[in-house]
Write a protein that holds these residues in place. Structure first.
Motif, PDB file in Angstrom:
ATOM      1  N   VAL A  91      -8.529  -2.771   4.816  1.00 35.63           N
ATOM      2  CA  VAL A  91      -7.521  -3.762   5.214  1.00 35.63           C
ATOM      3  C   VAL A  91      -7.282  -4.776   4.105  1.00 35.63           C
ATOM      4  N   ARG A  92      -8.355  -5.350   3.547  1.00 33.23           N
ATOM      5  CA  ARG A  92      -8.194  -6.416   2.569  1.00 33.23           C
ATOM      6  C   ARG A  92      -7.784  -5.901   1.198  1.00 33.23           C
ATOM      7  N   PHE A  93      -8.309  -4.749   0.793  1.00 35.42           N
ATOM      8  CA  PHE A  93      -8.040  -4.267  -0.560  1.00 35.42           C
ATOM      9  C   PHE A  93      -6.816  -3.368  -0.622  1.00 35.42           C
ATOM     10  N   ALA A  94      -6.710  -2.410   0.298  1.00 34.09           N
ATOM     11  CA  ALA A  94      -5.608  -1.447   0.243  1.00 34.09           C
ATOM     12  C   ALA A  94      -4.303  -2.030   0.793  1.00 34.09           C
ATOM     13  N   ILE A  95      -4.390  -2.806   1.868  1.00 32.42           N
ATOM     14  CA  ILE A  95      -3.177  -3.310   2.505  1.00 32.42           C
ATOM     15  C   ILE A  95      -2.772  -4.675   1.945  1.00 32.42           C
ATOM     16  N   LEU A  96      -3.730  -5.586   1.821  1.00 31.79           N
ATOM     17  CA  LEU A  96      -3.422  -6.933   1.360  1.00 31.79           C
ATOM     18  C   LEU A  96      -3.620  -7.117  -0.134  1.00 31.79           C
ATOM     19  N   GLY A  97      -4.284  -6.186  -0.784  1.00 36.46           N
ATOM     20  CA  GLY A  97      -4.526  -6.307  -2.216  1.00 36.46           C
ATOM     21  C   GLY A  97      -3.249  -6.180  -3.027  1.00 36.46           C
ATOM     22  N   LYS A  98      -3.254  -6.784  -4.213  1.00 40.40           N
ATOM     23  CA  LYS A  98      -2.071  -6.799  -5.067  1.00 40.40           C
ATOM     24  C   LYS A  98      -2.167  -5.813  -6.233  1.00 40.40           C
ATOM     25  N   THR A  99      -3.251  -5.070  -6.335  1.00 47.25           N
ATOM     26  CA  THR A  99      -3.383  -4.094  -7.406  1.00 47.25           C
ATOM     27  C   THR A  99      -2.542  -2.854  -7.109  1.00 47.25           C
ATOM     28  N   GLY A 100      -2.405  -1.980  -8.098  1.00 49.46           N
ATOM     29  CA  GLY A 100      -1.595  -0.783  -7.941  1.00 49.46           C
ATOM     30  C   GLY A 100      -2.207   0.220  -6.987  1.00 49.46           C
ATOM     31  N   TYR A 101      -1.371   1.119  -6.489  1.00 46.55           N
ATOM     32  CA  TYR A 101      -1.854   2.096  -5.510  1.00 46.55           C
ATOM     33  C   TYR A 101      -2.850   3.084  -6.116  1.00 46.55           C
ATOM     34  N   ILE A 102      -2.750   3.339  -7.428  1.00 49.34           N
ATOM     35  CA  ILE A 102      -3.696   4.249  -8.073  1.00 49.34           C
ATOM     36  C   ILE A 102      -5.089   3.636  -8.065  1.00 49.34           C
ATOM     37  N   ALA A 103      -5.163   2.378  -8.484  1.00 51.83           N
ATOM     38  CA  ALA A 103      -6.454   1.689  -8.502  1.00 51.83           C
ATOM     39  C   ALA A 103      -7.033   1.591  -7.092  1.00 51.83           C
TER      40      ALA A 103
END
Length: 221
Positions: A91-103
């Motif tokens: 939830v916090r990293f994949a959905i709310l995170g601002k990094t690229g989808y690859i990372a």
């Protein structure tokens, strides 16, 4: 608040240009056809993530108590705790995170591997996590990188650094085999071969663009 005559919308954000057509905005006091405030959705997701964290903590506390007083032979509550923790990371990293989808994909995959290894240890350690899950996940990520390169053909060279990172990861199962932790090397060798050949194929087929990308990444003149 401003208004775009081209798109016929109201913009709440403090900006001088329309986010859709980039035309110069005009000040207005009307409130109809407003451009949506994207921060509202983010705040809602943050609230949901905090609710999930609270519920997960309460649920894990109950499961730990049940595991302890139920006199079970294995600490299965640690497994549920790891699953709750991974869900919070998603939830916090994949959905709310601002990094690229690859990372996001690669980092979450590696964290999932570590969690599966921990589950293997908690359940008595039979070695399935390092013998099969770890190298298989490396092959899966390599396949995902190849698919993304084919889909994003105009910017395929940006995936070279991730290929190098996966080569480094693929050496870990080989080291585990050399130290005697892994007894069957076939899947580990397949993971290393997949990563290395994917990188070599990118260099050979990509030719000049691949070399330029490597020089740019490593600051080589």
């Amino acid at each position: 608040m401003s208004r775009c005559k081209q798109c016929n919308i109201e913009v709440l954000d403090e900006t001088e240009r329309c986010p859709l057509c980039h035309s110069v905005l005009e000040p207005t006091i009307e409130v109809e056809n407003m451009y949506p405030d994207v921060k509202i959705k983010t705040r809602r997701m943050m609230l949901l993530s905090r609710i999930y964290l609270f519920v997960a903590i309460v649920a894990e506390a109950v499961l730990v108590a049940v595991n302890h007083y139920g006199d079970f032979e294995t600490a299965w509550s640690l497994v549920t705790g790891l699953i709750f923790f991974y869900g919070y990371l998603v939830v916090r990293f994949a959905i709310l995170g601002k990094t690229g989808y690859i990372a996001k994909t690669i980092v979450l995959t590696l964290i999932a591997i570590l969690i599966l290894i921990a589950i293997d240890f908690v359940s008595g350690y039979r070695g399935w996590s390092v013998r099969y899950v770890f190298p298989a996940a490396i092959i899966l990520v390599d396949a995902g990188i190849l698919i993304l390169m084919c889909v994003n053909r105009r910017n395929w060279q940006s995936y070279i650094m991730w290929q190098i990172f996966m080569i480094l990861c693929s050496f870990v199962p080989i080291i585990l085999y050399l130290t005697g932790i892994i007894y069957v090397p076939y899947l580990a060798l397949a993971a290393l071969g997949t990563s290395v050949f994917l990188f070599l194929g990118t260099l050979i087929i990509g030719d000049r663009r691949a070399r330029v990308e490597l020089k740019r990444r490593f600051h080589i003149r």
